[in-house]
Motif scaffolding. Structure first.
Motif, PDB file in Angstrom:
ATOM      1  N   PRO A  17       1.556  11.439  -1.148  1.00  9.52           N
ATOM      2  CA  PRO A  17       2.584  11.729  -2.360  1.00  9.52           C
ATOM      3  C   PRO A  17       1.708  11.735  -3.593  1.00  9.52           C
ATOM      4  CG  PRO A  17       3.734  10.545  -0.741  1.00  9.52           C
ATOM      5  CD  PRO A  17       2.281  10.718  -0.200  1.00  9.52           C
ATOM      6  N   ALA A  18       0.746  10.690  -3.603  1.00 13.40           N
ATOM      7  CA  ALA A  18      -0.165  10.452  -4.789  1.00 13.40           C
ATOM      8  C   ALA A  18      -1.054  11.683  -5.272  1.00 13.40           C
ATOM      9  CB  ALA A  18      -1.250   9.368  -4.709  1.00 13.40           C
ATOM     10  N   MET A  19      -1.410  12.506  -4.281  1.00 12.46           N
ATOM     11  CA  MET A  19      -2.174  13.753  -4.679  1.00 12.46           C
ATOM     12  C   MET A  19      -1.143  14.799  -5.122  1.00 12.46           C
ATOM     13  SD  MET A  19      -5.329  13.681  -3.636  1.00 12.46           S
ATOM     14  CE  MET A  19      -5.900  15.267  -2.963  1.00 12.46           C
ATOM     15  N   ILE A  37       8.801   5.987  -4.375  1.00 14.85           N
ATOM     16  CA  ILE A  37       7.599   6.415  -3.590  1.00 14.85           C
ATOM     17  C   ILE A  37       6.423   5.656  -4.143  1.00 14.85           C
ATOM     18  CG2 ILE A  37       6.324   8.441  -3.335  1.00 14.85           C
ATOM     19  CD1 ILE A  37       8.816   9.981  -3.018  1.00 14.85           C
ATOM     20  N   PHE A  38       6.346   5.397  -5.461  1.00 17.66           N
ATOM     21  CA  PHE A  38       5.170   4.795  -5.910  1.00 17.66           C
ATOM     22  C   PHE A  38       5.065   3.675  -6.303  1.00 17.66           C
ATOM     23  CE2 PHE A  38       5.041   9.356  -6.760  1.00 17.66           C
ATOM     24  CZ  PHE A  38       3.882   9.926  -6.164  1.00 17.66           C
ATOM     25  N   ARG A  39       6.147   2.664  -5.510  1.00 18.38           N
ATOM     26  CA  ARG A  39       6.638   1.351  -6.225  1.00 18.38           C
ATOM     27  C   ARG A  39       5.440   0.431  -6.178  1.00 18.38           C
ATOM     28  NH1 ARG A  39       8.130   2.812  -1.101  1.00 18.38           N
ATOM     29  NH2 ARG A  39       7.813   1.441   0.664  1.00 18.38           N
ATOM     30  N   ASP A  40       4.372   0.449  -5.125  1.00 20.85           N
ATOM     31  CA  ASP A  40       3.538  -0.504  -5.110  1.00 20.85           C
ATOM     32  C   ASP A  40       2.307  -0.387  -6.277  1.00 20.85           C
ATOM     33  OD1 ASP A  40       4.736  -1.145  -2.575  1.00 20.85           O
ATOM     34  OD2 ASP A  40       3.433   0.073  -1.273  1.00 20.85           O
ATOM     35  N   THR A  41       2.519   0.527  -7.010  1.00 24.12           N
ATOM     36  CA  THR A  41       1.321   0.762  -7.809  1.00 24.12           C
ATOM     37  C   THR A  41       1.637   0.887  -9.117  1.00 24.12           C
ATOM     38  OG1 THR A  41       1.178   3.005  -7.417  1.00 24.12           O
ATOM     39  CG2 THR A  41      -0.212   1.789  -5.997  1.00 24.12           C
ATOM     40  N   LEU A  42       2.687   1.117  -9.473  1.00 27.36           N
ATOM     41  CA  LEU A  42       3.442   1.562 -10.864  1.00 27.36           C
ATOM     42  C   LEU A  42       3.104   0.356 -11.925  1.00 27.36           C
ATOM     43  CD1 LEU A  42       6.704   3.888 -10.398  1.00 27.36           C
ATOM     44  CD2 LEU A  42       4.066   4.669 -10.942  1.00 27.36           C
ATOM     45  N   ASP A  43       3.435  -0.704 -11.367  1.00 21.87           N
ATOM     46  CA  ASP A  43       3.250  -1.956 -12.160  1.00 21.87           C
ATOM     47  C   ASP A  43       2.006  -2.367 -12.515  1.00 21.87           C
ATOM     48  OD1 ASP A  43       5.909  -2.311 -12.378  1.00 21.87           O
ATOM     49  OD2 ASP A  43       6.121  -3.994 -11.115  1.00 21.87           O
ATOM     50  N   MET A  52       0.942  -1.063   0.023  1.00 25.08           N
ATOM     51  CA  MET A  52      -0.198  -0.061  -0.064  1.00 25.08           C
ATOM     52  C   MET A  52       0.786   1.364  -0.026  1.00 25.08           C
ATOM     53  SD  MET A  52      -3.140  -1.263  -0.047  1.00 25.08           S
ATOM     54  CE  MET A  52      -4.100   0.123   0.779  1.00 25.08           C
ATOM     55  N   GLY A  53       0.462   2.174  -0.632  1.00 24.12           N
ATOM     56  CA  GLY A  53       1.179   3.617  -0.849  1.00 24.12           C
ATOM     57  C   GLY A  53       1.149   4.456   0.577  1.00 24.12           C
ATOM     58  N   TYR A  54       2.035   5.365   0.338  1.00 18.59           N
ATOM     59  CA  TYR A  54       1.711   6.365   1.668  1.00 18.59           C
ATOM     60  C   TYR A  54       0.613   7.071   1.764  1.00 18.59           C
ATOM     61  CZ  TYR A  54       6.947   5.477   0.901  1.00 18.59           C
ATOM     62  OH  TYR A  54       7.954   4.809   1.096  1.00 18.59           O
ATOM     63  N   THR A  55      -0.012   6.990   3.132  1.00 16.39           N
ATOM     64  CA  THR A  55      -1.313   7.708   3.413  1.00 16.39           C
ATOM     65  C   THR A  55      -1.023   9.367   3.898  1.00 16.39           C
ATOM     66  OG1 THR A  55      -1.319   7.130   5.626  1.00 16.39           O
ATOM     67  CG2 THR A  55      -2.403   5.823   4.074  1.00 16.39           C
ATOM     68  N   ASN A  56       0.306   9.546   4.123  1.00 20.84           N
ATOM     69  CA  ASN A  56       0.618  11.023   4.248  1.00 20.84           C
ATOM     70  C   ASN A  56       1.946  11.229   4.246  1.00 20.84           C
ATOM     71  OD1 ASN A  56       2.171  10.522   6.819  1.00 20.84           O
ATOM     72  ND2 ASN A  56       0.136   9.900   7.721  1.00 20.84           N
ATOM     73  N   MET A  57       2.292  12.396   4.179  1.00 21.87           N
ATOM     74  CA  MET A  57       3.786  12.905   3.781  1.00 21.87           C
ATOM     75  C   MET A  57       4.812  12.384   4.907  1.00 21.87           C
ATOM     76  SD  MET A  57       5.791  14.086   1.841  1.00 21.87           S
ATOM     77  CE  MET A  57       4.957  14.731   0.382  1.00 21.87           C
ATOM     78  N   ARG A  58       4.292  12.336   6.066  1.00 23.41           N
ATOM     79  CA  ARG A  58       5.478  12.161   7.366  1.00 23.41           C
ATOM     80  C   ARG A  58       5.694  10.618   7.070  1.00 23.41           C
ATOM     81  NH1 ARG A  58       7.438  14.264  11.398  1.00 23.41           N
ATOM     82  NH2 ARG A  58       6.395  16.491  11.208  1.00 23.41           N
ATOM     83  N   SER A  62      -5.973   5.292  -7.156  1.00 24.99           N
ATOM     84  CA  SER A  62      -5.080   4.450  -7.964  1.00 24.99           C
ATOM     85  C   SER A  62      -3.514   4.530  -7.701  1.00 24.99           C
ATOM     86  CB  SER A  62      -5.493   4.401  -9.436  1.00 24.99           C
ATOM     87  OG  SER A  62      -6.932   4.075  -9.647  1.00 24.99           O
ATOM     88  N   LEU A  63      -2.974   5.506  -7.978  1.00 20.54           N
ATOM     89  CA  LEU A  63      -1.631   5.857  -7.728  1.00 20.54           C
ATOM     90  C   LEU A  63      -0.984   5.639  -6.379  1.00 20.54           C
ATOM     91  CD1 LEU A  63       0.792   6.942  -9.129  1.00 20.54           C
ATOM     92  CD2 LEU A  63       0.253   9.219  -8.685  1.00 20.54           C
ATOM     93  N   GLY A  64      -2.037   6.023  -5.330  1.00 25.16           N
ATOM     94  CA  GLY A  64      -1.483   5.945  -4.048  1.00 25.16           C
ATOM     95  C   GLY A  64      -1.727   4.332  -3.260  1.00 25.16           C
ATOM     96  N   GLY A  65      -2.515   3.548  -3.971  1.00 25.81           N
ATOM     97  CA  GLY A  65      -3.149   2.293  -3.668  1.00 25.81           C
ATOM     98  C   GLY A  65      -4.205   2.207  -2.527  1.00 25.81           C
ATOM     99  N   HIS A  66      -4.763   3.358  -2.166  1.00 24.48           N
ATOM    100  CA  HIS A  66      -5.734   3.424  -1.148  1.00 24.48           C
ATOM    101  C   HIS A  66      -6.847   4.358  -1.427  1.00 24.48           C
ATOM    102  CE1 HIS A  66      -4.009   7.002   0.255  1.00 24.48           C
ATOM    103  NE2 HIS A  66      -2.735   6.541   0.179  1.00 24.48           N
TER     104      HIS A  66
END
Length: 612
Positions: free
Chosen positions: A217-219, A73-79, A1-7, A239-243
């Motif tokens: 970061p997806a935003m 940063i977007f490794r979970d969703t690019l593929d 799953m991608g990051y939910t926030n910047m921190r 889609s890009l963030g995975g959540h």
């Protein structure tokens, strides 16, 4: 799953050694931006400034500063996104190998934003003047938000599915803005918020707008994606963030990401426009002061552990170059589905993106013709100039893939050589005059107005390109001819004194003289510049100077120019006047004293030792 926030993103980058904390006090006035640019140029890590002058909020810079880090940063969703785009191109792929696409459907389920009653963004409130006051360049008109996500909704059909999220610059202070109560909102032509603003003005109502900073970061990436009008950027961010992006209500009633770091919530006031700028922009010059809409601030929300992400722009390449490269990776395979007959496009970053667009297309209209010439290519070119962000292109150079199946618009020297060998300059130059152009490009005849030039090439090789400059060229007051590449020459001219929307008679005479000079048939492209040594030193210098400092209709001259039935052409080639003009804005130059302070941070014992 991608990051939910910047921190969470920053903590992960730090854990893998790809982020450096800087506890030394850093001034957001010029210094933070200079540090970020220097670290980017050295392909350095992300930066977290924990001690920022005149604010309690830390700042994060260079987060997307390398392609390797952006992909991570977007490794979970690019593929998965890649497979989703392939399905869009050919839905039958699912039936041929369904096991390869099992994760696509769960991704689609995660795209829709989710409304929640509260979130971290709701727990803090501050004022505009307490935010980090980032000033990137010495002549900037005030402090700016440089990674804003500007959110608006269709006032006639409110809701996320009719929303727009764009990265439009926001001026926090300076000029005539009322401190803490107003900020400037600069959006350029062909931006989604423009339609929303138009509807609000027609209804005589304020337009509600939220400016998000930070968060998932997806935003941030979604805000700069060239998406179709019917695809909300917030949905793509899921889609890009995975959540699913969780959204809570802001002060003005619009949604804001629950995990955003900051949200400036307000309304654009009808009839109140104020000067915005200057601002050191991504073409490498200042964009000047012009009247733009004013956002009346109702509240500045923030999370209690908020971090202020920022970047700075300037002459490419900069951090926004990485955004462009990542977007190209994501969307390159979709180009033929959006632009029929076009195989590849390349908005050239070194030339400021919009000034120069290279394309490879199909030429199949008359396959039995004994002599091939651009026909379908011109249809392709008009299509590119009629849609999305490619419509802002100023110079569009397009070549036929049938002439060289290995040709790529990404390999610029080879591409230009291919075109110059095949162009018929009497036939294949097509101007569109007095039309809209990029707001940030000051080479035209007024703000938002200039010209475009389509240069198309198809068929057999028509000329040999020179590898050595002809001798005894009749240059007159021009001097210092320099070889740039096969068929391309630069000459140095006196300082231009021409007024806007006028031709220079001396450059016209130069074209006439060169048309009669022996050997010039091998150099069909001549550029007149302020410093021929600088321009020919490397391709980045050439592309930047030539295409940001010229307007096609105003600054193109011919070697043997003629007009026939309103068609302009040239016998041997063209001369482009790429000198700085009297009406061009200043070039971005750093502050020497600030650069010295940055040097100290990079000295032995400094926090940036061996990084810059």
């Amino acid at each position: 799953m991608g990051y939910t926030n910047m921190r969470h993103c920053l903590e992960d980058l730090e854990a893998r050694g790809d982020l450096v904390r800087i506890s030394t006090e850093v001034d957001p006035y010029l210094e933070a931006g200079a540090i970020q640019r220097r670290v980017f140029q050295n392909k350095g890590p992300a930066l977290l400034f924990t001690n920022v002058k005149n604010t309690t909020f830390p700042m994060a810079g260079n987060v997307f500063g390398t392609m390797q880090r952006a992909r991570y940063i977007f490794r979970d969703t690019l593929d998965t996104l890649d497979r989703l785009f392939k399905l869009k191109i050919d839905p039958l792929l699912f039936f041929k190998a369904p096991w390869k696409y099992l994760d696509v459907l769960p991704m689609l389920a995660r795209t829709m934003p989710k409304r929640v009653s509260q979130g971290p963004i709701s727990r803090g409130e501050t004022t505009i003047e307490r935010l980090p006051q980032l000033v990137s360049w010495p002549m900037d008109g005030g402090a700016y938000v440089t990674l804003p996500q500007v959110y608006s909704e269709n006032p006639a059909r409110p809701g996320i599915m009719q929303s727009n999220l764009g990265m439009y610059r926001v001026q926090l202070t300076g000029n005539d803005f009322r401190t803490n109560r107003e900020v400037g909102l600069h959006y350029q032509i062909h931006r989604g918020i423009g339609y929303h603003h138009k509807l609000a003005l027609e209804a005589g109502e304020p337009l509600r707008v939220n400016v998000f900073v930070g968060g998932p970061p997806a935003m941030t990436l979604a805000a700069v994606m060239p998406l179709p009008e019917n695809v909300p950027e917030v949905v793509f961010a899921g889609s890009l963030g995975g959540h699913r992006i969780k959204m809570v209500q802001a002060a003005n009633g619009l949604p804001m990401p629950a995990e955003a770091d900051f949200c400036i919530s307000g309304r654009i006031v009808p009839g109140r426009e104020l000067p915005e700028g200057p601002f050191g922009d991504h073409l490498g010059y200042y964009s000047l002061r012009h009247d733009f809409p004013v956002l009346r601030v109702e509240k500045v929300h923030h999370r209690v552990d908020a971090v202020w992400p920022f970047t700075t722009v300037g002459r490419p390449p900069q951090e926004d170059t990485v955004f462009g490269d990542l977007i190209h990776e994501l969307t390159a395979q979709l180009i033929p589905t959006v632009f029929s007959g076009v195989r590849e496009v390349h908005a050239v970053d070194a030339a400021g993106v919009h000034p120069l667009l290279l394309a490879v297309g199909r030429e199949s209209y008359v396959p039995f013709a004994r002599q091939r010439q651009p026909q379908e290519l011109l249809t392709n070119a008009m299509n590119l100039l009629g849609q999305s962000q490619t419509s802002l292109a100023k110079y569009l150079v397009i070549a036929a893939l049938e002439d060289d199946p290995g040709l790529s618009a990404r390999h610029i020297p080879r591409f230009l050589q291919h075109v110059l060998q095949r162009m018929d300059f009497a036939r294949d130059l097509h101007f569109i005059t007095r039309t809209t152009m990029d707001t940030l490009d000051y080479s035209g005849i007024s703000l938002n107005q200039g010209s475009k030039l389509i240069m198309a090439a198809a068929g057999e090789v028509k000329r040999r390109l020179g590898m050595k400059l002809p001798r005894d060229l009749p240059l007159g007051e021009f001097s210092r001819p320099r070889f740039m590449a096969p068929g391309i020459m630069a000459v140095q001219g006196p300082r231009s004194t021409q007024e806007r929307d006028t031709h220079d008679p001396e450059v016209e005479k130069l074209g006439e003289r060169l048309n009669n000079a022996p050997g010039m048939q091998e150099f069909p492209l001549v550029v007149v510049v302020d410093d021929s040594d600088f321009v020919t030193r490397c391709w980045d210098n050439f592309l930047w100077a030539v295409f940001t400092r010229s307007d096609p209709a105003t600054d193109t001259y011919g070697m043997g120019a003629f007009v026939h039935c309103k068609h302009w052409g040239a016998e041997k080639g063209i001369v482009i006047d790429a000198r700085l003009k009297t009406y061009h804005p200043p070039v971005l130059e750093p502050d020497p004293q600030v650069e010295k302070r940055v040097d100290e941070l990079g000295a032995r014992g400094g926090p940036l030792y061996r990084i810059i």
